[in-house]
Design a protein around this motif. Sequence first.
Motif, PDB file in Angstrom:
ATOM      1  N   GLU A   1       3.394   1.267   9.837  1.00  0.00           N
ATOM      2  CA  GLU A   1       2.575   1.257  10.884  1.00  0.00           C
ATOM      3  C   GLU A   1       1.589   2.450  10.677  1.00  0.00           C
ATOM      4  N   VAL A   2       2.188   3.551  10.513  1.00  0.00           N
ATOM      5  CA  VAL A   2       1.605   4.740  10.451  1.00  0.00           C
ATOM      6  C   VAL A   2       0.472   4.796   9.205  1.00  0.00           C
ATOM      7  N   LEU A   3       1.257   3.997   7.819  1.00  0.00           N
ATOM      8  CA  LEU A   3       0.573   4.205   6.698  1.00  0.00           C
ATOM      9  C   LEU A   3      -0.699   3.293   6.719  1.00  0.00           C
ATOM     10  N   THR A   4      -0.509   2.145   7.592  1.00  0.00           N
ATOM     11  CA  THR A   4      -1.602   1.185   7.875  1.00  0.00           C
ATOM     12  C   THR A   4      -2.731   1.757   8.555  1.00  0.00           C
ATOM     13  N   ALA A   5      -2.342   2.586   9.512  1.00  0.00           N
ATOM     14  CA  ALA A   5      -3.429   3.311  10.401  1.00  0.00           C
ATOM     15  C   ALA A   5      -4.168   4.174   9.804  1.00  0.00           C
ATOM     16  N   ALA A   6      -3.584   4.823   8.458  1.00  0.00           N
ATOM     17  CA  ALA A   6      -3.891   5.990   7.769  1.00  0.00           C
ATOM     18  C   ALA A   6      -4.737   5.571   6.511  1.00  0.00           C
TER      19      ALA A   6
ATOM     20  N   ARG B   1       0.341  -3.433  -2.424  1.00  0.00           N
ATOM     21  CA  ARG B   1       0.612  -4.321  -3.804  1.00  0.00           C
ATOM     22  C   ARG B   1       2.288  -4.892  -3.747  1.00  0.00           C
ATOM     23  N   ARG B   2       2.980  -4.319  -2.783  1.00  0.00           N
ATOM     24  CA  ARG B   2       4.221  -4.745  -2.662  1.00  0.00           C
ATOM     25  C   ARG B   2       4.091  -5.728  -1.266  1.00  0.00           C
ATOM     26  N   GLY B   3       3.339  -5.645  -0.686  1.00  0.00           N
ATOM     27  CA  GLY B   3       3.206  -6.597   0.550  1.00  0.00           C
ATOM     28  C   GLY B   3       4.075  -5.769   1.735  1.00  0.00           C
ATOM     29  N   LEU B   4       3.977  -4.455   1.909  1.00  0.00           N
ATOM     30  CA  LEU B   4       4.540  -3.794   2.896  1.00  0.00           C
ATOM     31  C   LEU B   4       3.488  -3.502   3.971  1.00  0.00           C
ATOM     32  N   ILE B   5       2.326  -3.488   3.836  1.00  0.00           N
ATOM     33  CA  ILE B   5       1.354  -3.307   4.670  1.00  0.00           C
ATOM     34  C   ILE B   5       0.075  -4.420   4.399  1.00  0.00           C
ATOM     35  N   PRO B   6      -0.390  -4.573   5.609  1.00  0.00           N
ATOM     36  CA  PRO B   6      -1.385  -5.776   5.229  1.00  0.00           C
ATOM     37  C   PRO B   6      -2.539  -5.179   4.184  1.00  0.00           C
ATOM     38  N   PRO B   7      -3.115  -6.338   3.556  1.00  0.00           N
ATOM     39  CA  PRO B   7      -4.160  -5.964   2.600  1.00  0.00           C
ATOM     40  C   PRO B   7      -5.601  -5.295   3.551  1.00  0.00           C
ATOM     41  N   ALA B   8      -6.310  -4.853   2.623  1.00  0.00           N
ATOM     42  CA  ALA B   8      -7.450  -4.313   3.178  1.00  0.00           C
ATOM     43  C   ALA B   8      -8.540  -5.401   3.888  1.00  0.00           C
ATOM     44  N   LEU B   9      -9.207  -5.068   4.855  1.00  0.00           N
ATOM     45  CA  LEU B   9     -10.144  -5.864   5.299  1.00  0.00           C
ATOM     46  C   LEU B   9     -11.469  -5.974   4.511  1.00  0.00           C
ATOM     47  N   LYS B  10     -11.784  -7.180   4.254  1.00  0.00           N
ATOM     48  CA  LYS B  10     -12.912  -7.173   3.314  1.00  0.00           C
ATOM     49  C   LYS B  10     -14.007  -6.865   4.290  1.00  0.00           C
ATOM     50  N   GLU B  11     -15.131  -5.946   3.876  1.00  0.00           N
ATOM     51  CA  GLU B  11     -16.390  -5.516   4.634  1.00  0.00           C
ATOM     52  C   GLU B  11     -17.386  -6.482   4.554  1.00  0.00           C
TER      53      GLU B  11
END
Length: 154
Positions: free
Chosen positions: A86-91, A142-152
């Motif tokens: 969660e923290v890595l996704t937010a950061a 890459r490992r699927g641990l956090i969601p992919p980046a949103l496309k701008e």
Amino acid sequence: MKPTLTAQQLEVLTLIANGFTHDEIAERLRLTSQAVNDTSLRARQHLGALTTPHAVFLAVQAGILKRRRGRPPGPPRRLLTARQAEVLTAAADGAPLTVVARRLDIPREQVSARLSEAYLRLGVTHLPRGQRRAAAVTAARRRGLIPPALKEAA
């Protein structure tokens, strides 16, 4: 004379030998973490071992444990805890720690600690400080641990 272990001591030592953490063993055997620690300690004492890895080695040498390769089938080990992810996704966007802390409504120190733990688990601590977050985000995505980046939107 071959040392003897109880069935529970043997089971705990076998799981430790196969790479399970004490928390994973506790969950798997429906014990408390303290019970796993105590059982591990008693097994070490019965074997005359100084450390848990030493106990595993002695048990294999004595023929109590069979030599195994890798972990037995079971649930895959989570590389990141839910909070670290969660923290890595937010950061992930590179925002300063204070901004990330505000987003998650937690202290800045917790953000820093969770990111440091994630860097360690993802194996990016060898990189210079300024590159760790980006490398951790890339590895986690890459490992699927956090969601992919949103496309701008263009």
